[in-house]
Design an enzyme around this catalytic site. Structure first.
Site, PDB file in Angstrom:
ATOM      1  N   LYS A 116      84.549  29.799  54.689  1.00 33.20           N
ATOM      2  CA  LYS A 116      85.626  28.827  54.490  1.00 33.20           C
ATOM      3  C   LYS A 116      87.023  29.451  54.540  1.00 33.20           C
ATOM      4  O   LYS A 116      87.972  28.797  54.975  1.00 33.20           O
ATOM      5  CB  LYS A 116      85.441  28.078  53.168  1.00 33.20           C
ATOM      6  CG  LYS A 116      84.066  27.433  52.979  1.00 33.20           C
ATOM      7  CD  LYS A 116      83.706  26.441  54.067  1.00 33.20           C
ATOM      8  CE  LYS A 116      82.289  25.928  53.941  1.00 33.20           C
ATOM      9  NZ  LYS A 116      81.353  26.379  54.964  1.00 33.20           N
ATOM     10  N   LYS A 158      86.609  27.513  45.028  1.00 38.97           N
ATOM     11  CA  LYS A 158      85.487  27.255  45.942  1.00 38.97           C
ATOM     12  C   LYS A 158      84.882  28.547  46.452  1.00 38.97           C
ATOM     13  O   LYS A 158      85.605  29.524  46.677  1.00 38.97           O
ATOM     14  CB  LYS A 158      85.966  26.446  47.156  1.00 38.97           C
ATOM     15  CG  LYS A 158      86.420  25.043  46.843  1.00 38.97           C
ATOM     16  CD  LYS A 158      86.789  24.316  48.125  1.00 38.97           C
ATOM     17  CE  LYS A 158      87.132  22.865  47.826  1.00 38.97           C
ATOM     18  NZ  LYS A 158      87.441  22.122  49.052  1.00 38.97           N
ATOM     19  N   GLU A 288      86.411  21.665  56.037  1.00 38.93           N
ATOM     20  CA  GLU A 288      85.497  22.614  56.678  1.00 38.93           C
ATOM     21  C   GLU A 288      84.952  22.048  57.989  1.00 38.93           C
ATOM     22  O   GLU A 288      85.123  20.858  58.266  1.00 38.93           O
ATOM     23  CB  GLU A 288      84.339  22.973  55.747  1.00 38.93           C
ATOM     24  CG  GLU A 288      83.583  21.809  55.179  1.00 38.93           C
ATOM     25  CD  GLU A 288      82.645  22.234  54.027  1.00 38.93           C
ATOM     26  OE1 GLU A 288      81.437  22.291  54.264  1.00 38.93           O
ATOM     27  OE2 GLU A 288      83.115  22.489  52.919  1.00 38.93           O
ATOM     28  N   ASN A 290      81.444  21.522  60.086  1.00 42.52           N
ATOM     29  CA  ASN A 290      79.979  21.567  60.054  1.00 42.52           C
ATOM     30  C   ASN A 290      79.515  21.830  61.485  1.00 42.52           C
ATOM     31  O   ASN A 290      79.758  21.031  62.377  1.00 42.52           O
ATOM     32  CB  ASN A 290      79.395  20.255  59.536  1.00 42.52           C
ATOM     33  CG  ASN A 290      79.808  19.983  58.099  1.00 42.52           C
ATOM     34  OD1 ASN A 290      80.192  18.875  57.764  1.00 42.52           O
ATOM     35  ND2 ASN A 290      79.777  20.987  57.269  1.00 42.52           N
ATOM     36  N   ARG A 292      76.894  21.635  63.280  1.00 38.97           N
ATOM     37  CA  ARG A 292      75.596  21.044  63.640  1.00 38.97           C
ATOM     38  C   ARG A 292      75.808  19.575  63.992  1.00 38.97           C
ATOM     39  O   ARG A 292      76.885  19.027  63.750  1.00 38.97           O
ATOM     40  CB  ARG A 292      74.660  21.110  62.422  1.00 38.97           C
ATOM     41  CG  ARG A 292      75.216  20.319  61.247  1.00 38.97           C
ATOM     42  CD  ARG A 292      74.270  20.176  60.073  1.00 38.97           C
ATOM     43  NE  ARG A 292      74.793  19.273  59.064  1.00 38.97           N
ATOM     44  CZ  ARG A 292      75.669  19.583  58.115  1.00 38.97           C
ATOM     45  NH1 ARG A 292      76.138  20.808  58.030  1.00 38.97           N
ATOM     46  NH2 ARG A 292      76.104  18.672  57.269  1.00 38.97           N
ATOM     47  N   ARG A 338      71.624   5.101  54.430  1.00 38.83           N
ATOM     48  CA  ARG A 338      70.483   6.024  54.377  1.00 38.83           C
ATOM     49  C   ARG A 338      69.424   5.431  53.461  1.00 38.83           C
ATOM     50  O   ARG A 338      69.671   5.196  52.271  1.00 38.83           O
ATOM     51  CB  ARG A 338      70.918   7.384  53.833  1.00 38.83           C
ATOM     52  CG  ARG A 338      71.910   8.086  54.727  1.00 38.83           C
ATOM     53  CD  ARG A 338      72.080   9.523  54.286  1.00 38.83           C
ATOM     54  NE  ARG A 338      73.192  10.148  54.990  1.00 38.83           N
ATOM     55  CZ  ARG A 338      73.465  11.449  54.958  1.00 38.83           C
ATOM     56  NH1 ARG A 338      72.697  12.256  54.236  1.00 38.83           N
ATOM     57  NH2 ARG A 338      74.483  11.944  55.618  1.00 38.83           N
TER      58      ARG A 338
HETATM   59  C1  MV4 Z   1      87.730  19.187  47.324  1.00 40.33           C
HETATM   60  C2  MV4 Z   1      87.877  18.048  46.513  1.00 40.33           C
HETATM   61  C3  MV4 Z   1      89.142  17.789  45.999  1.00 40.33           C
HETATM   62  N1  MV4 Z   1      90.177  18.637  46.251  1.00 40.33           N
HETATM   63  N2  MV4 Z   1      88.789  19.983  47.538  1.00 40.33           N
HETATM   64  C4  MV4 Z   1      82.990  18.883  47.892  1.00 40.33           C
HETATM   65  C5  MV4 Z   1      82.133  19.406  48.980  1.00 40.33           C
HETATM   66  C6  MV4 Z   1      82.974  20.290  49.803  1.00 40.33           C
HETATM   67  N3  MV4 Z   1      82.730  20.061  51.194  1.00 40.33           N
HETATM   68  C7  MV4 Z   1      84.384  19.964  49.444  1.00 40.33           C
HETATM   69  N4  MV4 Z   1      84.340  19.151  48.273  1.00 40.33           N
HETATM   70  C8  MV4 Z   1      85.476  18.754  47.670  1.00 40.33           C
HETATM   71  N5  MV4 Z   1      86.567  19.515  47.892  1.00 40.33           N
HETATM   72  C9  MV4 Z   1      89.961  19.713  47.017  1.00 40.33           C
HETATM   73  N6  MV4 Z   1      90.968  20.547  47.248  1.00 40.33           N
HETATM   74  C10 MV4 Z   1      86.773  17.248  46.291  1.00 40.33           C
HETATM   75  C11 MV4 Z   1      85.557  17.608  46.856  1.00 40.33           C
HETATM   76  C12 MV4 Z   1      84.438  16.746  46.597  1.00 40.33           C
HETATM   77  C13 MV4 Z   1      83.880  15.991  47.624  1.00 40.33           C
HETATM   78  C14 MV4 Z   1      84.359  16.021  48.916  1.00 40.33           C
HETATM   79  C15 MV4 Z   1      83.795  15.261  49.915  1.00 40.33           C
HETATM   80  C16 MV4 Z   1      82.720  14.423  49.622  1.00 40.33           C
HETATM   81  C17 MV4 Z   1      82.230  14.380  48.355  1.00 40.33           C
HETATM   82  C18 MV4 Z   1      82.790  15.146  47.325  1.00 40.33           C
HETATM   83  C19 MV4 Z   1      82.288  15.082  46.049  1.00 40.33           C
HETATM   84  C20 MV4 Z   1      82.830  15.842  45.066  1.00 40.33           C
HETATM   85  C21 MV4 Z   1      83.912  16.675  45.335  1.00 40.33           C
END
Ligand code: MV4
Length: 447
Positions: A116, A158, A288, A290, A292, A338
């Protein structure tokens, strides 16, 4: 074109890839575990090879067993589907050194985008908007404190090697930052064998919107619109839709342009997804990539009239994409539910077992992507998804009405499913007005 493709996956996505191969006149080889023996879709493949016991570690995740099957069946290429080995750089490398085309990115690209902080560096170079935070690992508690003070609370810690929510900690103050820093590092070390972490500004109630990318080996990168995947529980998406209900064509063009730029810079030549968080004012921030094909790819197919699996296979074989950016127009609205073998009334407890009777929905605007039938036993070892109910309508409200009709029409007897929850979601006023965010389901609807 490939003569024969091995499908290194199971269930719904194995069947989805089988269907694409058949329409392209490509031979098909399925692999299966002991718990998938006798699954109906295996009969549709030209060949089906048992690769081991039910637990995925000893079958769908075992690279040597899959490569043995690939050698025995003499395939030209391997489609990894989603999950399992689909984002495993080592697997892509083993395919390459065996002279078999991995239908996905190069091992170098998987590694580069899978990390990341590397992805954040690349995004910075590409001019992709990011939340304030670090593009390097944060090494000490002292450094974490300085960065958090700079960007302001709340912040999120993270795992650099993470994804899908593991190894994350939110901190609203300095005390939480220090404990969260240690916890995130410990969790990351256990989950990814890499304890690197970075820090970002935390967004409270964003939407999750992602751009579908497809590239080829001739330098073409096309985006097929966006998907809104805000309706999720514990990082598991339940409903996805395209387009995003609050996006204008201008919002789409802006997010698509930066996603394409990022993938061009990465030399991306297959299907992928750029994930963003979107705030109330529709500012968007890269999360990010993905690397795939994703579960929810059908909603993008429905609104862009494309076949992303065929495009992915063509691109892997060195062909040009069968469309250009100007061919991609968003038409109507698509929603996917789903359907999982889980009991939403019992904290989503898995509900494997025999499907005594199944009546799948149909009719205008309805697509049912599933490997199950009456008499099929849902094995306990894998993801609980038994199918994806996808609808397409002229407008979003038409799509919702078709989804409600199809959910009511469908019969699954013998196991519990997420169908009742989907009906609740489809009938919810906030969902219908598009007024949701990533915590809506857990904070409001499941409370
Ligand atoms: C975040 C966020 C809020 N602020 N980053 C969760 C999975 C990962 N791909 C990134 N995630 C998150 N990053 C910042 N700076 C909240 C989440 C997050 C989330 C993001 C997308 C879909 C579902 C989620 C569930 C919880 C937290």
């Amino acid at each position: 074109m490939f003569e024969r493709v091995l499908i290194a996956n199971r269930g719904e996505i194995a069947l989805r890839v089988l269907r694409a191969c058949k329409e392209m006149a490509i031979g098909t080889v399925c692999v299966f575990s002991e718990s998938d023996r006798g699954a109906p879709y295996l009969d549709m493949a030209d060949e089906a090879i048992c690769i081991g016991p039910g637990p995925a570690r000893q079958s769908y995740l075992d690279i040597s067993r899959i490569m043995s099957a690939a050698a025995i069946a003499d395939v030209d290429a391997i489609h990894p589907g989603y999950g399992f080995l689909s984002e495993n750089a080592h697997f892509a490398e083993v395919c390459r050194s065996s002279g078999i085309t991995f239908i996905g990115p190069s091992p170098e690209t998987i590694n580069k985008l899978g990390n990341k902080t590397h992805a954040r560096q690349l995004a910075t170079e590409a001019g992709v908007p990011l939340l304030p935070g670090t593009t390097e690992n944060v090494e000490s508690e002292e450094e974490a404190r300085e960065i958090a003070n700079q960007i302001g609370y709340p912040v999120i810690i993270k795992a650099a090697a993470g994804g899908g929510g593991r190894g994350m900690r939110v901190a609203h103050n300095e005390a939480a930052l220090i404990t969260g820093f240690v916890q995130a590092k410990t969790e990351a070390a256990a989950a990814f064998k890499d304890d690197s972490v970075y820090i970002e500004k935390f967004l409270e109630n964003p939407r999750h919107v992602e751009i579908q990318i497809i590239g080829d080996k001739h330098g073409n990168v096309v985006f097929c619109g966006e998907r809104d995947c805000s309706m999720q529980r514990r990082n598991q998406k339940l409903v996805e839709e395209a387009p995003c209900p609050v996006f204008t064509p201008d919002d789409r063009a802006k997010m698509g342009a930066v996603a394409v730029k990022l993938c061009e810079l990465a030399g991306y030549h297959t299907a992928g997804t750029c994930e963003f968080l979107v705030d109330k004012d529709k500012n968007f921030y890269f999360m990010e990539v993905n690397t795939r094909i994703q579960v929810e790819h059908p909603v993008s197919e429905m609104v862009t009239n494309t076949d992303l699996i065929k495009a992915q296979i063509l691109a892997a074989a060195g062909k040009k994409l069968p469309f250009t950016q100007s061919d991609i127009k968003i038409s109507g609205h698509s929603i996917e539910c789903r359907i999982n073998a889980e009991d939403p009334a019992a904290n989503f407890r898995p509900s494997p077992g025999r499907i005594e009777a199944l009546f799948p929905p149909g009719g205008p605007g309805v697509r049912w992507d599933s490997h199950v039938m009456s008499g099929y036993t849902v094995p306990p070892h894998y993801d609980s998804m038994i199918g994806k109910l996808i609808v397409h309508g002229k407008t979003r409200m038409d799509a919702i009405r078709t989804m409600i009709r199809a959910l009511k029409e469908m019969r699954v007897e013998g196991i519990k499913t997420t169908i009742p929850l989907h009906l609740t979601i489809m009938n919810n006023a906030n969902f219908q007005s598009g007024d949701v965010h990533i915590h809506f389901l857990e904070k409001t609807l499941l409370k």
